[in-house]
Motif scaffolding. Structure first.
Motif, PDB file in Angstrom:
ATOM      1  N   LEU A   1       0.970  -1.391   0.146  1.00 15.09           N
ATOM      2  CA  LEU A   1      -0.192   0.034   0.037  1.00 15.09           C
ATOM      3  C   LEU A   1       0.945   1.249   0.057  1.00 15.09           C
ATOM      4  N   CYS A   2       0.540   2.051  -0.898  1.00 17.00           N
ATOM      5  CA  CYS A   2       1.278   3.501  -1.076  1.00 17.00           C
ATOM      6  C   CYS A   2       0.073   4.552  -0.787  1.00 17.00           C
ATOM      7  N   LEU A   3       0.387   5.261   0.273  1.00 21.72           N
ATOM      8  CA  LEU A   3      -0.598   6.435   0.488  1.00 21.72           C
ATOM      9  C   LEU A   3       0.056   7.836   0.001  1.00 21.72           C
ATOM     10  N   VAL A   4      -0.721   8.435  -0.668  1.00 23.87           N
ATOM     11  CA  VAL A   4      -0.304   9.634  -1.325  1.00 23.87           C
ATOM     12  C   VAL A   4      -1.224  10.653  -0.711  1.00 23.87           C
ATOM     13  N   ARG A   5      -0.535  11.458   0.064  1.00 29.02           N
ATOM     14  CA  ARG A   5      -1.435  12.465   1.142  1.00 29.02           C
ATOM     15  C   ARG A   5      -0.705  13.852   0.982  1.00 29.02           C
ATOM     16  N   GLY A   6      -1.460  14.766   1.458  1.00 28.14           N
ATOM     17  CA  GLY A   6      -1.283  16.163   1.410  1.00 28.14           C
ATOM     18  C   GLY A   6      -2.628  17.088   1.460  1.00 28.14           C
ATOM     19  N   ALA A   7      -2.208  18.265   1.487  1.00 27.68           N
ATOM     20  CA  ALA A   7      -3.541  19.213   1.424  1.00 27.68           C
ATOM     21  C   ALA A   7      -4.088  19.499   0.227  1.00 27.68           C
ATOM     22  N   GLU A   8      -5.284  20.030   0.140  1.00 21.07           N
ATOM     23  CA  GLU A   8      -5.866  20.263  -1.194  1.00 21.07           C
ATOM     24  C   GLU A   8      -4.947  21.182  -2.085  1.00 21.07           C
ATOM     25  N   GLY A   9      -4.961  20.822  -3.341  1.00 20.59           N
ATOM     26  CA  GLY A   9      -4.150  21.672  -4.409  1.00 20.59           C
ATOM     27  C   GLY A   9      -2.504  21.255  -4.354  1.00 20.59           C
ATOM     28  N   SER A  10      -2.162  20.257  -3.268  1.00 18.55           N
ATOM     29  CA  SER A  10      -0.746  19.916  -3.256  1.00 18.55           C
ATOM     30  C   SER A  10      -0.188  19.142  -4.497  1.00 18.55           C
ATOM     31  N   GLY A  11      -0.915  18.631  -5.281  1.00 19.40           N
ATOM     32  CA  GLY A  11      -0.467  17.855  -6.418  1.00 19.40           C
ATOM     33  C   GLY A  11      -0.582  16.369  -6.299  1.00 19.40           C
ATOM     34  N   LYS A  12      -1.462  15.926  -5.596  1.00 17.35           N
ATOM     35  CA  LYS A  12      -1.683  14.224  -5.373  1.00 17.35           C
ATOM     36  C   LYS A  12      -2.331  13.734  -6.645  1.00 17.35           C
ATOM     37  N   SER A  13      -3.328  14.327  -6.948  1.00 19.49           N
ATOM     38  CA  SER A  13      -4.019  13.573  -8.312  1.00 19.49           C
ATOM     39  C   SER A  13      -3.097  13.740  -9.580  1.00 19.49           C
ATOM     40  N   HIS A  14      -2.286  15.030  -9.368  1.00 23.10           N
ATOM     41  CA  HIS A  14      -1.233  15.251 -10.775  1.00 23.10           C
ATOM     42  C   HIS A  14      -0.254  14.222 -10.628  1.00 23.10           C
ATOM     43  N   LEU A  15       0.136  13.703  -9.474  1.00 25.51           N
ATOM     44  CA  LEU A  15       1.295  12.822  -9.397  1.00 25.51           C
ATOM     45  C   LEU A  15       0.951  11.437  -9.693  1.00 25.51           C
ATOM     46  N   LEU A  16      -0.464  11.126  -9.364  1.00 24.37           N
ATOM     47  CA  LEU A  16      -0.840   9.654  -9.847  1.00 24.37           C
ATOM     48  C   LEU A  16      -1.134   9.823 -11.275  1.00 24.37           C
ATOM     49  N   ALA A  17      -1.600  10.886 -11.989  1.00 25.39           N
ATOM     50  CA  ALA A  17      -2.079  11.092 -13.305  1.00 25.39           C
ATOM     51  C   ALA A  17      -0.615  10.936 -14.209  1.00 25.39           C
ATOM     52  N   TRP A  18       0.470  11.522 -13.505  1.00 25.75           N
ATOM     53  CA  TRP A  18       1.699  11.557 -14.077  1.00 25.75           C
ATOM     54  C   TRP A  18       2.299  10.180 -14.145  1.00 25.75           C
TER      55      TRP A  18
ATOM     56  N   VAL B   1      -2.330  -8.064  -4.217  1.00 27.50           N
ATOM     57  CA  VAL B   1      -2.860  -6.833  -4.807  1.00 27.50           C
ATOM     58  C   VAL B   1      -2.241  -5.590  -3.914  1.00 27.50           C
ATOM     59  N   ARG B   2      -1.882  -4.609  -5.055  1.00 30.17           N
ATOM     60  CA  ARG B   2      -1.244  -3.640  -4.422  1.00 30.17           C
ATOM     61  C   ARG B   2      -1.966  -2.147  -4.971  1.00 30.17           C
ATOM     62  N   ALA B   3      -1.717  -1.121  -4.057  1.00 32.20           N
ATOM     63  CA  ALA B   3      -2.722   0.014  -4.458  1.00 32.20           C
ATOM     64  C   ALA B   3      -1.818   1.275  -4.059  1.00 32.20           C
ATOM     65  N   ALA B   4      -2.056   2.212  -5.044  1.00 28.61           N
ATOM     66  CA  ALA B   4      -1.561   3.512  -4.480  1.00 28.61           C
ATOM     67  C   ALA B   4      -2.893   4.371  -4.398  1.00 28.61           C
ATOM     68  N   VAL B   5      -2.834   4.890  -3.355  1.00 30.34           N
ATOM     69  CA  VAL B   5      -4.330   5.751  -2.942  1.00 30.34           C
ATOM     70  C   VAL B   5      -4.060   7.130  -2.498  1.00 30.34           C
ATOM     71  N   GLU B   6      -4.922   8.102  -3.089  1.00 32.80           N
ATOM     72  CA  GLU B   6      -4.776   9.272  -2.678  1.00 32.80           C
ATOM     73  C   GLU B   6      -5.853   9.570  -1.374  1.00 32.80           C
ATOM     74  N   ILE B   7      -5.368   9.941  -0.230  1.00 31.10           N
ATOM     75  CA  ILE B   7      -6.178   9.998   0.710  1.00 31.10           C
ATOM     76  C   ILE B   7      -6.292  11.454   1.544  1.00 31.10           C
ATOM     77  N   GLY B   8      -5.766  12.493   0.615  1.00 34.59           N
ATOM     78  CA  GLY B   8      -5.948  13.921   1.401  1.00 34.59           C
ATOM     79  C   GLY B   8      -5.035  13.991   2.501  1.00 34.59           C
ATOM     80  N   ASP B   9      -5.689  14.815   3.444  1.00 33.28           N
ATOM     81  CA  ASP B   9      -4.801  14.986   4.686  1.00 33.28           C
ATOM     82  C   ASP B   9      -5.653  14.128   5.938  1.00 33.28           C
TER      83      ASP B   9
END
Length: 453
Positions: free
Chosen positions: A41-58, A153-161
């Motif tokens: 499991l990889c958790l991508v976290r951070g505040a709104e607008g920090s670029g989490k979704s952009h990193l996963l899209a990249w 199963v592996r997953a990279a998940v965006e969870i905000g803060d």
């Protein structure tokens, strides 16, 4: 592949801002690790607008053609419940729109390595706020945690803060603070009142909302705003009684709202929507196809709704002529010869014949005698608007495919994770006739003009 080799491969990915280079290398290194030494499991976290979704899209954009980092499914969780998330994940994996329990069973049996990306988990949930489906934690408990309990199963998940998934034992990519403006724009769109969102929608000369011209934030958020409105449910009832909104509004929000039996609905809308929802929530469905699907589900069940939807459905290249939601079948095919007939088979193998124009029974032919299978007569599962329900309306006629055991086709054991071309054979379907809107062609002609799955 070692982590060092994975870092060197970042040059083959799309360009990335300097401040995102380190998180990008960390994500790539985690995904490329084949030793099993790093967390699943990889958790991508951070505040709104920090670029989490952009990193996963990249990462997704660069992973194409990279066997060591291949992504098998990407499910945008914003506005999804456990049920609608399972439908989308099942579609992407080739299993069809399955319930969470059946999806877990299928993934458990299919032991090939599986890598999933889940953007916006912290924005998941839909429906009335007092029901579990509205909380992101329900999706986590009912589906994500059981999935992550499977060793392949592996997953990279965006969870905000927020702490939706435990950080202990997970790979953490923390992007820190974000841009206030981006955060504010998203939050304001989600918290607008029903009246504010209605004001953004153009109206017809007769004064009705023109949902085909409505801005995306209104279509996405207005049902949630209606649920919060202090008007004794009037706003919600108005939306559910509007065929235009049923065709253009958020399908996932409608699915979650109509699941609440406390909310009154006109006619048989709840039954009709439930039948068609697995296909209506698919991302590939445009408004014309959605109208045709919903109309097909309404034919034979809700005459008033079917009549309201008919003009919208006839803008699509096909529309339903009749439906038999009472007829549970496993497969159908156009009958050979000059007569306009459909051959259907139930789960026991009994074959019956129906008139293509009316759906009326044209006789039973019994079970065929044992013989070598004929590719030209082999019945195929239909592509339906709801492939996992006991009763549903067919979306299109099946195409002839080689019979089992023929040399054509590809063995599943050699394809890796590829979308399946057929629905679950255990799922019975109902029969329906589909009219091609452009040519009003016969059943046989429609069978040859159907688009691929």
């Amino acid at each position: 592949m070692t982590v060092g080799a994975a870092v060197a491969d970042i040059a083959s990915w799309p360009p990335l801002d300097d401040e995102k280079q380190a998180p990008g290398r960390q994500l790539l290194g985690w995904a490329a690790d084949g030793s099993g030494s790093r967390p699943r499991l990889c958790l991508v976290r951070g505040a709104e607008g920090s670029g989490k979704s952009h990193l996963l899209a990249w990462f997704l954009a660069g992973s194409t053609g990279q066997p060591t980092t291949a992504v098998h499914a990407t499910v945008l969780a914003d506005g999804l419940t456990a049920e609608t998330f399972a439908w989308e994940l099942g579609r992407q994996l080739g299993y069809g729109s399955l319930s969470p329990a059946r999806l877990l069973d299928r993934v458990n049996l299919d032991e090939r390595p599986l890598l999933i990306l889940v953007p916006d988990l912290h924005r998941s949930g839909a429906g009335p706020a007092d029901l579990p489906a509205a909380a992101p934690a329900t999706l986590v408990a009912d589906l994500l945690e059981p999935l992550l309990g499977l060793p392949h199963v592996r997953a990279a998940v965006e969870i905000g803060d927020c702490g939706l998934l435990p950080a202990e034992g997970a790979e953490i990519i923390d992007l820190g603070g974000g841009r206030t403006a981006a955060s504010g724009n998203h939050e304001n769109a989600g918290k607008s009142s029903f009246a504010e969102l209605v004001a953004t929608v153009a109206h017809t000369p007769e004064g009705r909302p023109d949902w085909s011209q409505a801005p995306a934030p209104a279509l996405r958020n207005i049902l949630g705003a209606a649920l919060r409105a202090d008007d004794e449910g009037g706003a919600v009832r108005g939306l559910l009684a509007d065929p235009g909104f049923l065709v253009h509004g958020s399908a996932t929000a409608l699915t979650a709202t109509l699941a609440d039996e406390r909310i009154p609905v006109p006619g048989q809308l709840r039954q009709v929507w439930k039948r068609a929802a697995p296909e209506l929530t698919a991302h590939h469905v445009d408004s014309a196809e959605r109208a045709a699907l919903l109309h097909a589900a309404a034919v034979g069940t809700d005459a008033a709704l079917a009549e309201f939807l008919r003009p919208l459905a006839q803008r699509h290249w096909w529309s339903a002529v009749w439906a038999r939601p009472d007829l549970a079948i496993a497969a159908l095919a156009p009958a050979p010869g000059d007569e306009r007939r459909l051959l259907t088979a139930d789960v026991t193998g009994r074959i019956r014949t129906y008139d293509t124009d009316t759906g009326a029974a044209a006789g039973a032919t019994g079970s065929p005698p044992p013989r070598a299978p004929s590719p030209s007569l082999h019945a195929t599962p239909t592509r339906c608007c709801c492939s996992t329900r006991p009763v549903c309306c067919c979306r299109s006629y099946p195409r002839t495919i080689p019979s089992p055991g023929s040399r054509s086709g590809t063995s599943p054991s050699t394809t890796g994770r590829q979308p399946s071309a057929t629905t679950d054979p255990r799922s019975p379907h109902s029969a329906a006739a589909v009219r091609t809107a452009r040519t009003r062609s016969s059943a046989t002609e429609a069978a040859t003009s159907t688009r691929g799955p």
